[in-house]
Scaffold this active site. Structure first.
Site, PDB file in Angstrom:
ATOM      1  N   ASP A 172      -0.518  -9.552  -5.687  1.00 46.81           N
ATOM      2  CA  ASP A 172       0.700  -9.139  -5.744  1.00 46.81           C
ATOM      3  C   ASP A 172       0.834  -7.567  -6.134  1.00 46.81           C
ATOM      4  OD1 ASP A 172       3.419  -9.028  -4.878  1.00 46.81           O
ATOM      5  OD2 ASP A 172       3.876 -10.044  -6.806  1.00 46.81           O
TER       6      ASP A 172
ATOM      7  N   HIS B 166       2.692   1.851  -8.715  1.00 47.08           N
ATOM      8  CA  HIS B 166       3.783   2.924  -8.661  1.00 47.08           C
ATOM      9  C   HIS B 166       3.337   4.101  -9.225  1.00 47.08           C
ATOM     10  CE1 HIS B 166       7.229   0.219  -7.963  1.00 47.08           C
ATOM     11  NE2 HIS B 166       6.635  -0.715  -8.748  1.00 47.08           N
TER      12      HIS B 166
ATOM     13  N   LEU C 272       0.782  -1.143   0.150  1.00 48.59           N
ATOM     14  CA  LEU C 272      -0.028   0.063  -0.099  1.00 48.59           C
ATOM     15  C   LEU C 272       0.714   1.140  -0.001  1.00 48.59           C
ATOM     16  CD1 LEU C 272      -2.658  -1.144   2.573  1.00 48.59           C
ATOM     17  CD2 LEU C 272      -2.519  -1.787   0.233  1.00 48.59           C
ATOM     18  N   ARG C 273       2.084   0.979   0.124  1.00 45.88           N
ATOM     19  CA  ARG C 273       2.945   2.312  -0.081  1.00 45.88           C
ATOM     20  C   ARG C 273       3.173   3.052   1.084  1.00 45.88           C
ATOM     21  NH1 ARG C 273       6.134  -0.774  -3.401  1.00 45.88           N
ATOM     22  NH2 ARG C 273       5.358  -0.824  -5.517  1.00 45.88           N
TER      23      ARG C 273
END
Lengths: 321, 427
Positions: free
Chosen positions: B308, B312, B66-67
Site C-alpha cells: 500500500d 508523499h 507511483l504518483r
C-alpha cells in the site's frame, strides 16, 4: 503520546498544549500562581513587570471574543507587548500554509504564540515546528483541547469547594465536539475528584468515552443526583443539520438545565458554563443568572489563570529540545 | 540474448511448487531454465553466490501509487520502480487515482511506457471502475483492459450508489475483469482520519468506525453473489471484515483479500504526538484487529500482503494531523516487516513469501510468482540476516514518509531479476 513536548528538561512548563500528561503538582502550581494574581485586578495599577520586553502574538484562526480578550488582558497585565491577529479565513485558503504563517511571525522576534485553531493537533504541530525559544499556549484546537479553560474552571471550583477529592462533577451536553470537555475531564481526574459524570445523548458522546475516566449517563434527571459541580456545554446550532439531534426544543426538554432540574443536584451545587451561552437551549436564564451560577466568575478568573500560565511558560530556562 | 545466470547454493523457497531446499537456479534467456541440475549446454555468464541467502520468486505488489502522471513532485514512476526493484519487487499494480485518472487508454499507456522506459519492475495499471472515479458512470473497461490494465477498481473513492456498483461489477464480470475493492462506506467514513476508539476520543480527532469498512464489505459480498463478479478486497483493517470474508469464502464465493503490511505491525496506540507519519487510510486499528489480521494471514483467509505504498512530498505531511495526506512510503520496508512476522512466529517463511508472490500472482492470473521451469525469471535473492538502517543512504523512494525512519531492520535484498535481467544488485 504528546506530553513531554510541553515540559522542559527540568519538568517545568514550556508549552501549554493539553492537560493530558500533566500531574496534580503542576496543576496545583498553576492554580496557586493564579491565586497571587487575583487581587491585582482590583488595584489602581493592574500591572506587574514579569513579562516586560516580551512579545506575545495571539494567533486566532477561529473566532473568539472571551478567550482572546482575556489572553490579551493577561498579557498586558504582565507588561508584555501583545498583538492579536485574527485569521478567520483559513490561511490555506490564501495559499499560505500554517507553518509559513508561523515562520513569518517568528521572523518578527516573537516570544510566545497563543493559538486557537479549528483543527485538532494544530497547537502541537506549531509547538513541534517553532523555534526552540518560543512558547506555545493552546487556546483551543479543534475538538482536542482547551487547557486554559479547564484550568480556570478548576480554579473557580476551588474557590467554592475546598476538597477536590469529595466532588462529583457533571459535564452536560455536546461532549463529542467539545475540546473543553476533554480538557476538563483530564484536569478533574488529575486533581482526583470523586467522579466525573458525562450526561448526553449517545449522538453527542465520543466512542468509548468511558476510557477518558468518566461515568456515562443519558438522562439528566438521573444524572444530576449527588452532583456538586455542573458544567454545561454550549450546543452548536449546526448539530441539528447533521442529524445528531432532532430539535433545540427537544434538547432543552431532555438536557436543558432548568431550576427544577437543578434542584435534583446537591443544594450547594454550582453551575458553570464556558460560554457563550445559548439561553433556552442548554440552560434556562433563571439558572444562568441565578444564585448558584458562577459563570461570570469563570470569566474573571480567566485572566488570572492565563497570567499564571503565561508567566510560568516564560520562566523556563533552556528549551526542552 | 539475455545473460545465462547461475544462482548458486541459496535456500530456494518456492511455495507454488512446494520447494524449500538449498540448491541452484539456472536462468537462460530470461526464463527459469532448471533447478538443481544445469540444463544441457549451460554456461553461466554470471554466477551469484547465494550461500546463506534466500532465493524466491520476485514479489508482486497489488497496491501501490507511483504518483505519475500528475504528482511527480511526490514521486515518479522511475524513482518508485527503482525503489521497488531494490525491495525485491518484480511486478506492481498501480491504483487509478493518478491525475488524470486511469480512465482512458492513453493514461494507461503512458504509465506503461514510462515504466518500460524506467526498465525496473513490470507495472500494471488498475483501470478506474467509474469515470474520474466519481462513482456515477462506467469507465471503458474493455478498452482499458486492451491497453494493459490488469484489473479495475475505484481506488480509495467509494462508489456511493450501490446500483452503479452493481452495474460496474456486472460489466467487469462480462469482460472477465477482476475488481479491486477497497471497502469504505463514504457516509460512515465521515471524513475521519483515525480509528474510532480510545485514541480518537482522547485526541478529539475525526474518526472512522469499523462499521465503515465492514458494511462496505458486506454490501460488496452481496453484490458478488448477485453479479458473479470476481472481487479482490484490498487493505482490510479490521477483524470483523475478515470474519465476513472468511464466511463468504466458506460459502463458496470467488473472492480474495489482502492486508497492507503496516496493519500487521502498527495499531492506533503507536500514533505518537499527532505524528502524521501514522496517518493512513484505512486507519491503524486496535491490537485485537492486528492480531486477528495476522492469524488470518496464517490461516489463508487473507491471501496476500501488499505494501500500500503511497509516497508523499514533505509538505503533504507537514500540518495538523487531520489536514495531512494519508499514506506511507512502504515498498522498501515490505520485506523486512514480512520477515518480522516470521521472527515473531506469525507465519512460516514459506507462507510469508507466498503472501508476497504466489498468491498475488494467482489473484492477478499471472504466470509468475513461482520458480517454475519455463516461467519468466522474476527472482528475488535476499540475505535474511543483513541489517540496514532506514536512512537517506539506503532509501530510494522519493517519499520519506515512513514511521520507520531511522530504524534498523534485518533482511535485505541483494539481487532482483525481472525476466532474467538484473534490475537491482546491492552494491
Amino acid at each position: 503520546m504528546t506530553n513531554n513536548l510541553q515540559l522542559n528538561s527540568e519538568g517545568k512548563l514550556k508549552h501549554f498544549l493539553t492537560i493530558d500528561g500533566l500531574d496534580k503538582g503542576l496543576l496545583t502550581e498553576i492554580l496557586d500562581t493564579a491565586e497571587s494574581f487575583v487581587g491585582m485586578s482590583d488595584q489602581q495599577i493592574k500591572k506587574v513587570p514579569l513579562l516586560r520586553g516580551k512579545t506575545i502574538v495571539n494567533l486566532f484562526f477561529e473566532n473568539s471574543t472571551r478567550t482572546r480578550t482575556t489572553f490579551e488582558l493577561a498579557a498586558k497585565r504582565l507588561s508584555a507587548d501583545v498583538i492579536s491577529i485574527s485569521i478567520a479565513t483559513s490561511s490555506t485558503a490564501k495559499g499560505e500554509s500554517l507553518l509559513d504563517t508561523i515562520r513569518n511571525l517568528e521572523a518578527m522576534f516573537v516570544d510566545m504564540f497563543v493559538v486557537r485553531h479549528s483543527i485538532s493537533g494544530a497547537a502541537h504541530f506549531i509547538a513541534q515546528h517553532t523555534a526552540p525559544h518560543i512558547s506555545v499556549i493552546n487556546a483551543g484546537d479543534g475538538q482536542h483541547a482547551h487547557p486554559t479553560q479547564a484550568m480556570l474552571d478548576l480554579f473557580t471550583i476551588r474557590q467554592y469547594k475546598k476538597d477536590f477529592s469529595k466532588l462529583r462533577v457533571a459535564i452536560i451536553g455536546d461532549i463529542l465536539h467539545s475540546r473543553v470537555a476533554r480538557s476538563e475531564i483530564q484536569a478533574l481526574n488529575a486533581v482526583g475528584v470523586a467522579e466525573v459524570r458525562v450526561i448526553a445523548p449517545k449522538t453527542l458522546l465520543p466512542a468509548h468515552v468511558e476510557t477518558l475516566g468518566v461515568t456515562v449517563c443519558h438522562n439528566l434527571t438521573e444524572g444530576l443526583k449527588d452532583i456538586d459541580v455542573i458544567i454545561m456545554l454550549r450546543l452548536q446550532k449546526e448539530r441539528m443539520a447533521s442529524a445528531l439531534l432532532p430539535s433545540e426544543n427537544e434538547y432543552f426538554k431532555c438536557f436543558g438545565l432548568t431550576e427544577d432540574k437543578l434542584a435534583i443536584a446537591k443544594p450547594d451545587a454550582i453551575v458553570m458554563h464556558p460560554g457563550p451561552i445559548n439561553r433556552g437551549v442548554e440552560i434556562d436564564s433563571k439558572v444562568a443568572d441565578g444564585p448558584q451560577s458562577v459563570i461570570l466568575r469563570q470569566v474573571s478568573n480567566g485572566i488570572a489563570i492565563r497570567m499564571a500560565i503565561m508567566a510560568m511558560a516564560m520562566q523556563k530556562q533552556g528549551a526542552s529540545e | 540474448m539475455k545473460p545465462s545466470i547461475h544462482i548458486k547454493h541459496g535456500r530456494i523457497i518456492d511455495p507454488a511448487n512446494g520447494i524449500d531446499r538449498v540448491g541452484c537456479v539456472y536462468v537462460v534467456d530470461g526464463k527459469i531454465a532448471a533447478l538443481d541440475q544445469p540444463p544441457d549446454g549451460f554456461s553461466a555468464d554470471e554466477i551469484i553466490d547465494a550461500h546463506d541467502h534466500i532465493v524466491c520468486p520476485g514479489f508482486i505488489d497489488l497496491s501501490t501509487r507511483l504518483r505519475e502522471p500528475g504528482q511527480s513532485r511526490k514521486a515518479t514512476i522511475a524513482s518508485e520502480t527503482q525503489a521497488a526493484a531494490s525491495a525485491g519487487i518484480t511486478t506492481m499494480c498501480v491504483h487509478p487515482d493518478t491525475i488524470p485518472v486511469i480512465d482512458t487508454p492513453a493514461v494507461a499507456e503512458l504509465i506503461k511506457d514510462l515504466a518500460e522506459k524506467a526498465d525496473y519492475p513490470q507495472v500494471y495499471p488498475i483501470a478506474a471502475l467509474t469515470q474520474k472515479l466519481e462513482g456515477t458512470e462506467l469507465s471503458s473497461m474493455l478498452a482499458l483492459k486492451q491497453a494493459g490494465c490488469i484489473a479495475v477498481g475505484n481506488a480509495n473513492q467509494p462508489v456511493k450508489n450501490l446500483l452503479v456498483l452493481r452495474r460496474a461489477m456486472e460489466y467487469a464480470a462480462s469482460h472477465n475483469l477482476l475488481v479491486m475493492f477497497r471497502p469504505n462506506d463514504f457516509w460512515l467514513g465521515n471524513n475521519g482520519c483515525v480509528h474510532e476508539g480510545a485514541i480518537s476520543t482522547r485526541y478529539g480527532l475525526p474518526s472512522i468506525p469499523e462499521a465503515a469498512e465492514t458494511i462496505a464489505v458486506a454490501q460488496c459480498l452481496e453484490l458478488v453473489e448477485l453479479t458473479g463478479c470476481r472481487v479482490h478486497f484490498g487493505q482490510l483493517s479490521c477483524k470483523r471484515s475478515v470474519i465476513k470474508i472468511h464466511q463468504a469464502k466458506k460459502y463458496g464465493l470467488n473472492i480474495t483479500a489482502d492486508v497492507a503490511i503496516h496493519q500487521l505491525h502498527l495499531t492506533e496506540n503507536d500514533m505518537a504526538a499527532f505524528d502524521s507519519a501514522y496517518h493512513v487510510l484505512p486507519p491503524l486499528r486496535t491490537e485485537t484487529d492486528k492480531n486477528y489480521l495476522r492469524q488470518s494471514l496464517a490461516s489463508g483467509t487473507l491471501n496476500s500482503i501488499c505494501s500500500d505504498h503511497q509516497p508523499h512530498d514533505i509538505d503533504a505531511k507537514l500540518g495538523a494531523f487531520p489536514e495531512t495526506e494519508p499514506g506511507m512510503s512502504s515498498l522498501e520496508t515490505l520485506l523486512p516487516l514480512m520477515l518480522r512476522l516470521i521472527n515473531q512466529q506469525t507465519l512460516s517463511l514459506s507462507q510469508g513469501i507466498a503472501a508476497l508472490s504466489t498468491h498475488p500472482a494467482a489473484i492477478l492470473g499471472l504466470n509468475s510468482g513461482a520458480l517454475t521451469v519455463g516461467f519468466a525469471a522474476d527472482i528475488c535473492v535476499f540475505d535474511p540476516n543483513l541489517s540496514w538502517q532506514v536512512n537517506n543512504t539506503n532509501w530510494r523512494s522519493m517519499g520519506t514518509n515512513t514511521p520507520f525512519w531511522g530504524l534498523t531492520f534485518k533482511g535485505r535484498v541483494t539481487h532482483t531479476l525481472q525476466a532474467g535481467k538484473f534490475i537491482y544488485r546491492l552494491s
